[in-house]
Each structure stands twice: as C-alpha cells, then as structure tokens.
Design an enzyme around this catalytic site. Structure first.
Site, short mmCIF file in Angstrom:
data_model
loop_
_atom_site.label_atom_id
_atom_site.label_comp_id
_atom_site.label_asym_id
_atom_site.label_seq_id
_atom_site.Cartn_x
_atom_site.Cartn_y
_atom_site.Cartn_z
N LYS A 285 -2.13 1.40 -2.96
CA LYS A 285 -2.39 0.72 -3.77
C LYS A 285 -1.74 0.83 -5.25
CE LYS A 285 -7.42 -0.21 -3.52
NZ LYS A 285 -8.00 -1.51 -3.42
N SER B 38 -8.90 -11.02 4.05
CA SER B 38 -7.91 -10.05 3.77
C SER B 38 -9.14 -8.79 3.74
CB SER B 38 -7.33 -9.82 2.38
OG SER B 38 -6.60 -8.92 2.08
N GLY B 39 -8.74 -7.50 3.88
CA GLY B 39 -9.80 -6.49 3.89
C GLY B 39 -9.97 -6.05 5.20
N GLY C 271 -3.31 -1.87 4.96
CA GLY C 271 -3.18 -0.71 5.95
C GLY C 271 -2.73 -1.27 7.47
N HIS D 288 -7.60 -13.53 -6.39
CA HIS D 288 -8.20 -12.27 -5.71
C HIS D 288 -9.38 -12.14 -6.43
CE1 HIS D 288 -8.94 -7.97 -4.79
NE2 HIS D 288 -8.13 -8.20 -3.71
N ASP E 55 -1.54 -4.87 -5.20
CA ASP E 55 -2.92 -4.80 -5.01
C ASP E 55 -3.48 -4.97 -6.31
OD1 ASP E 55 -4.99 -4.13 -3.55
OD2 ASP E 55 -4.13 -2.57 -2.33
N GLU E 56 -4.88 -5.00 -6.32
CA GLU E 56 -5.68 -5.48 -7.58
C GLU E 56 -5.73 -4.15 -8.54
OE1 GLU E 56 -6.99 -5.02 -4.77
OE2 GLU E 56 -8.35 -3.31 -4.93
N HIS F 82 -9.33 -15.47 -1.66
CA HIS F 82 -9.86 -14.55 -0.74
C HIS F 82 -11.04 -14.98 -0.13
CE1 HIS F 82 -7.27 -10.98 -1.14
NE2 HIS F 82 -6.71 -11.73 -1.64
N LYS G 261 0.88 -1.13 0.19
CA LYS G 261 0.19 0.16 0.07
C LYS G 261 0.94 1.09 -0.13
CE LYS G 261 -3.94 -2.03 0.63
NZ LYS G 261 -5.40 -2.13 -0.18
N LYS H 142 -13.09 -5.12 6.98
CA LYS H 142 -13.71 -4.06 6.60
C LYS H 142 -14.65 -4.43 5.40
CE LYS H 142 -10.80 -2.80 2.67
NZ LYS H 142 -9.61 -2.11 2.24
N LYS I 149 1.66 -9.22 -1.88
CA LYS I 149 1.27 -9.07 -2.99
C LYS I 149 1.17 -7.82 -3.61
CE LYS I 149 -3.98 -9.32 -2.50
NZ LYS I 149 -3.91 -8.12 -3.39
#
Ligand code: CAP
Ligand code: MG
Length: 406
Positions: free
Chosen positions: A147, A332-333, A357, A261, A173-174, A294, A145, A302, A171
C-alpha cells in the site's frame, strides 16, 4: 402491514429502513417520519396541517422490522443542497433517536424528478471499455502493493510489469496520497511513462491516481494530476463525500474516468441491523458520476459481504435508471486467480476484477501474477473450469498451488 395510502411514486423518494425498537413498530415509524420531515419530539405552535399534508413524510408499510417511508419531492432542495441535503433527510438524525436502538437504511428509490438533477457517469462501463479497447471480457486490474513504501519509479515499474502481464487496470491504494516516499507528481509522471511505453508496445491500460483530499482542493488536484498524464482518477467516496465525486465528475476540466473506492464503508455497512447498506451508497455514487465502484467480492474475497447484497450493488450499477450510463462494478479485496471463475459466474462479464496481493504475491512476481489473473479471466470468459485451464497455463497453475481455488 400496508397502511393503505395511495401515492404517486413520481412524487416521492421512498426509503426502506430496518428498525430495532422496544416501541410498537408503528410508533417508531411515525417518530422517524416526523423527525425527518415536519415534526419533532413535541407538537409545535408553528406547524399547520397544510405543512404536514404537503411536506410530511408518510409511513407506507410495516413488514416485521422493515418499514417503508415516503418523502415528498418538495422536501429536497432544488439545486443547492445536493447529496448532503438528501442524506440529512433520508439518513440524518434518525440513527440517533432514543426510540430506536438500531436502524439501517436498506434501500432508497429516487423519483424521476430527483434523478433528473444528477448527470450520472461520463464514461461508465462502455466508456471504460472504449478507452481500453476491450469490448467484452471483464476488466482485470491490480492495486499497487505494498500500500505504501514504494517510490514513484518502483510504482511505475509495478504498473509496467502488470501491463506486460496483460492487466487492463491498476490503481493507487487508498492510503497513498502525497507522502515523501512517493510524491504524487513524480508518481503520476512515472506511471504515465510506463503506460505510454505499454501503449507503444500495443497494450492499453489505465492507472487511477488517488486524488482523495480536502473538498476545497480536490478539483484543483485532479486537474494537476491530469496535466501530469493521469488517465484515471481515484476518489474515496466515504472519506471525501459524495459531493467530491460529483464535483470531479461534473467539472468540465476533468476529462478522465473516476474510479470510486469506498474505504471506511464498513463503519456504515457492516452491522446488518444498523447503518447504511451499500445499495443506497451505490445509487448515490452513480447519480454523482462515479465511473467504477467497489461493490464487494460477491462473498468470495477477504472483506465481509454476502453474494446477495453484493449482487444487488452490482445490479444498481448496471440496471437502467435515470437515463444514466452504467457504472463498472469492481470486485476487490482478497482476490486471487483461483476465485475468479466463481466470481464471474455470479457477476457476468461487465465487471472489473482486481487483486493486489493476488498479483504481487505470485511466486513469479508481478508480471506472472498478472498473467495468472488474465488466464483466470480467460478461463471464466470461456466457461472453462480454472483447474482445467491451469493444466497448460503455468502461471495460473502456480497461483492455484499457492492460494488454491474456489
Ligand atoms: C485490495 C484493497 C482494497 C479492498 C477494499 C485492499 O487489496 O486494495 O482496498 O478491495 O475492499 O487494500 O484491501 P488486496 P472493498 O487485493 O491485496 O486484498 O473493495 O470491499 O471496499
Ligand atoms: Mg486498498
């Protein structure tokens, strides 16, 4: 209501749908079964009772708003067709039928014959654990991060710091692909150097490079990324399609695990009355060969989701099915160290917990954020309450001061 038809489950693919309709449920169920197999909105001069008997979908049961429909194996294509054809049968036109106002595919059970057409993961839980030399503890990772915006060198530095703090995984990010600020070749090479450096210092780690792209380019891109030193690939299954996961997993030139993902899945999974639940998606990803997927945060992170549904996804990754290897479930999230104990209590140890984060937002930076995550994993692994463990683990203590605990 059980409609009383005895079937041999080996001969059918069986789907559970939740249906909202003004029609009597039996009429709606029959309309769905007809539309998705041998019928349409009117009777036909071209159909025969032989066709309907052999290829017609059958309504097996109706229980409130839940209906169960069985599709004969023969409705599915032998080889050409793949998951796109499966989906057009079990999750195609039915969503738009005027006779139903909402419809959700809740679950699917594939017959042995269909399962045998798919190979499943090449690595899965055991393969990932072997590559990382981590036989028991949950895997613990990060998403680089922000992203977007970091250069290849900054990305590699993030990965190195995360590994130095003890993380086993990281990894892309998407939304990161091959933007000018972070070209994929330079990023892959720089991250590979960081991983080699960590390995020379005695720590094994893998980073998944995002190869999500157009269908005609994805295997070629993955091969290149691999030749630049990638130890894992990432693909977004909803935006790229199940066929992309399968193409990567089954291509003999691809020799590294595939982290799957699911960005955009909320468009399908979020409405409890409409769309496709994560469970069929999980089952298809496993058939297609995803090594990690995931599955949600078991109700604590979140993203929306619920512990029961996420746990069903987790079980679909790990339960014996089709002779396949298991898939590493990824939580994740919105994850931070103080929630890991609760999460692992629900998931068990075969899980990859990861935080973006929750690592780089740590007041001490990425390395200390990684240390705090690892400490939380260690506490969970030993069944020690996180606040207890934090008493003599400064980084974890700092994380709890910032984000609290659950
Ligand atoms: C996590 C994440 C993932 C989410 C997606 C993000 O970052 O990278 O994309 O996990 O949700 O961008 O949100 P944070 P899901 O740790 O910073 O939240 O796994 O449920 O599909
Ligand atoms: Mg992300």
């Amino acid at each position: 209501m059980h409609l009383g038809e005895d079937i041999d489950v080996d001969d059918f693919v069986i789907c559970d749908y939740r249906v909202t309709t003004d029609l009597p449920m039996a009429d709606a169920a029959n309309a769905i079964a007809a539309e998705q197999s041998t019928g349409t909105w009117t009777d036909l001069s071209t159909t025969t009772s032989k066709i309907v008997d052999r290829y017609g979908a059958r309504v097996l049961s109706i229980d409130g708003d839940l209906i169960r429909i069985a599709f004969p194996n023969e409705d599915f294509s032998i080889d050409i067709g793949g998951v796109p054809q499966i989906l057009s049968v079990i999750a195609g036109n039915l969503f738009g039928l005027e006779s139903v106002s909402k419809l959700r595919l809740e679950d699917v059970t594939f017959s042995k014959e269909i399962l045998s057409m798919y190979k499943g993961p090449k690595f899965g839980v055991d393969g990932l654990r072997d590559l990382l030399g981590r036989p028991e503890k949950p895997l613990v990772g990060t998403i680089v991060k922000p992203k977007i915006g970091l250069s290849p060198k900054e990305t590699a530095n993030y990965v190195y710091e995360a590994g130095a703090g003890g993380l086993t995984n990281s990894k892309d990010d998407e939304t990161l692909s091959n933007q000018k600020f972070c070209p994929i070749e330079d990023r892959t090479v720089a991250v590979a150097e960081a991983l080699d450096r960590l390995e020379s210092e005695g720590h094994r780690m893998m980073h998944a490079i995002n190869v999500s792209t157009n269908g005609d380019k994805i295997v070629e891109l993955a091969e290149k990324v691999q030749s630049w030193g990638a130890k894992e690939l990432m693909v977004d299954v909803i935006t790229c399609g199940f066929a992309a996961v399968q193409a990567l997993a089954e291509d003999p030139s691809i020799k590294v695990p595939i982290h799957v993902h699911r960005t955009m899945h909320g468009a399908l999974t979020r409405d409890p009355l409409h769309g496709i639940s994560m469970l069929p998606i999980t089952k298809l990803v496993r058939m297609c060969g995803g090594d990690a997927l995931h599955i949600g945060t078991l109700g604590v992170g979140k993203m929306s989701g619920n512990p029961k549904g996420d746990l069903a996804n987790l079980n679909a990754c790990l339960d014996p099915v089709g002779g396949y290897r298991t898939v590493m479930p990824v939580c994740s999230g919105g994850v931070y160290p103080g929630m890991i104990g609760r999460m692992v209590q629900i998931s068990g140890k075969n899980v990859q917990v990861q935080a973006g984060g929750g690592v780089s937002g740590h007041p001490g930076g990425v390395r200390k954020g990684a240390m705090a995550m690892c400490q939380a994993i260690d506490a969970a692994f030993q069944d020690i309450p996180v606040t207890e463990y934090a008493k003599d683990h400064t980084e974890l203590h700092e994380a709890i001061v910032k984000w609290g605990y659950k």
